[in-house]
Design an enzyme around this catalytic site. Structure first.
Site, PDB file in Angstrom:
ATOM      1  N   ASP A  43      -2.644  -0.815   5.985  1.00  0.00           N
ATOM      2  CA  ASP A  43      -3.416  -1.261   7.127  1.00  0.00           C
ATOM      3  C   ASP A  43      -2.819  -2.611   7.526  1.00  0.00           C
ATOM      4  O   ASP A  43      -2.042  -3.213   6.770  1.00  0.00           O
ATOM      5  CB  ASP A  43      -4.888  -1.393   6.724  1.00  0.00           C
ATOM      6  CG  ASP A  43      -5.753  -1.918   7.851  1.00  0.00           C
ATOM      7  OD1 ASP A  43      -5.592  -1.458   8.995  1.00  0.00           O
ATOM      8  OD2 ASP A  43      -6.587  -2.809   7.581  1.00  0.00           O
ATOM      9  N   ASP A  98      -4.589  -5.600   9.718  1.00  0.00           N
ATOM     10  CA  ASP A  98      -5.494  -6.744   9.667  1.00  0.00           C
ATOM     11  C   ASP A  98      -6.187  -6.812   8.307  1.00  0.00           C
ATOM     12  O   ASP A  98      -6.758  -5.823   7.834  1.00  0.00           O
ATOM     13  CB  ASP A  98      -6.545  -6.636  10.768  1.00  0.00           C
ATOM     14  CG  ASP A  98      -5.917  -6.705  12.158  1.00  0.00           C
ATOM     15  OD1 ASP A  98      -5.035  -7.552  12.340  1.00  0.00           O
ATOM     16  OD2 ASP A  98      -6.308  -5.919  13.032  1.00  0.00           O
TER      17      ASP A  98
END
Length: 229
Positions: A22, A24
């Site tokens: 991922d 953020d």
């Protein structure tokens, strides 16, 4: 710092062949910046909101990140214009201020040393993903696949984005490790059949393990390479 392992059973698959990150809260910490940008966008519409109002929608993509607060406030957004405006503000805010999270370079180097494929799978739009990677001097060519919010219909906690990342890498999802920081992302990883390392940058270890994380760590600096076995 040690990695905390949950008692959840691991998927039956061969050793890890790919790692899906991922963005953020994993590769970088942009949540304060995107929340600040969203606050400014709402202010331009004459609506004053607080950064913490966006917290329940972390990890679900900006449509939901903005839309959830708009619904709670009874505000009608002009999409995608308001999202693009939020990204414009965001890219100005991060200029010269965004850095890779602790341990990112170390972890990617170990992935390369082991011959593992890597991908980024983010619910954010390509405009934000590419802007982020450019700002932290991490070229997209570092990864075998970059999958963004526009590439899938069903967002996290649906598994679609991780299934697509595995497909683009030519791997069975069960042979992938997903690195996530959000409850919705952990649920998506487990629904895809992948193993999951949850980083406690946005949610507690208990919350991430409750969502199904196989391991938790504070960040990639504190993560054991055992998760790659």
């Amino acid at each position: 710092m040690t990695v905390s392992e949950s008692t959840e059973p691991k998927p039956s698959a061969s050793s890890i062949a790919g790692v899906i990150f991922d963005m953020d809260g994993v590769l970088l910490e942009s949540e304060p910046f995107i929340a600040a940008a969203a606050v400014r966008m709402f202010a331009e519409k004459g609506v004053m909101v607080a950064p913490e109002e966006f917290r329940p929608f972390i990890g679900a993509g900006e449509d939901r990140f903005l839309g959830g607060v708009a619904e709670a406030r009874g505000v009608t957004l002009d999409m995608p214009r308001d999202k693009v405006r939020t990204y414009q503000i965001y890219l100005d805010l991060i200029a010269g201020r965004l850095e890779p999270s602790p341990g990112v370079g170390r972890f990617l180097t170990e992935c390369r040393r082991r011959g593992l494929k890597t991908a980024v799978a983010s619910s954010a739009d390509r405009m934000k993903v590419e802007g982020n990677l450019k700002e932290i001097h991490l070229p997209t060519s570092e990864f075998q696949a970059i999958v963004v919010g526009e590439d899938v219909i069903n967002k996290k906690p649906a598994p679609d984005i991780f299934l697509e990342a595995a497909r683009r890498m030519g791997l069975d999802p069960r042979a992938c490790l997903v690195v996530e920081d959000a409850v919705s992302g952990v649920k998506a990883a487990k629904a895809a059949g992948a193993r999951c390392l949850g980083l406690t940058t946005s949610f507690s270890a208990g919350q991430l393990r409750g969502a199904g994380a196989d391991w938790t760590a504070a960040d990639l600096e504190g993560a054991s390479f055992d998760v790659l076995d």
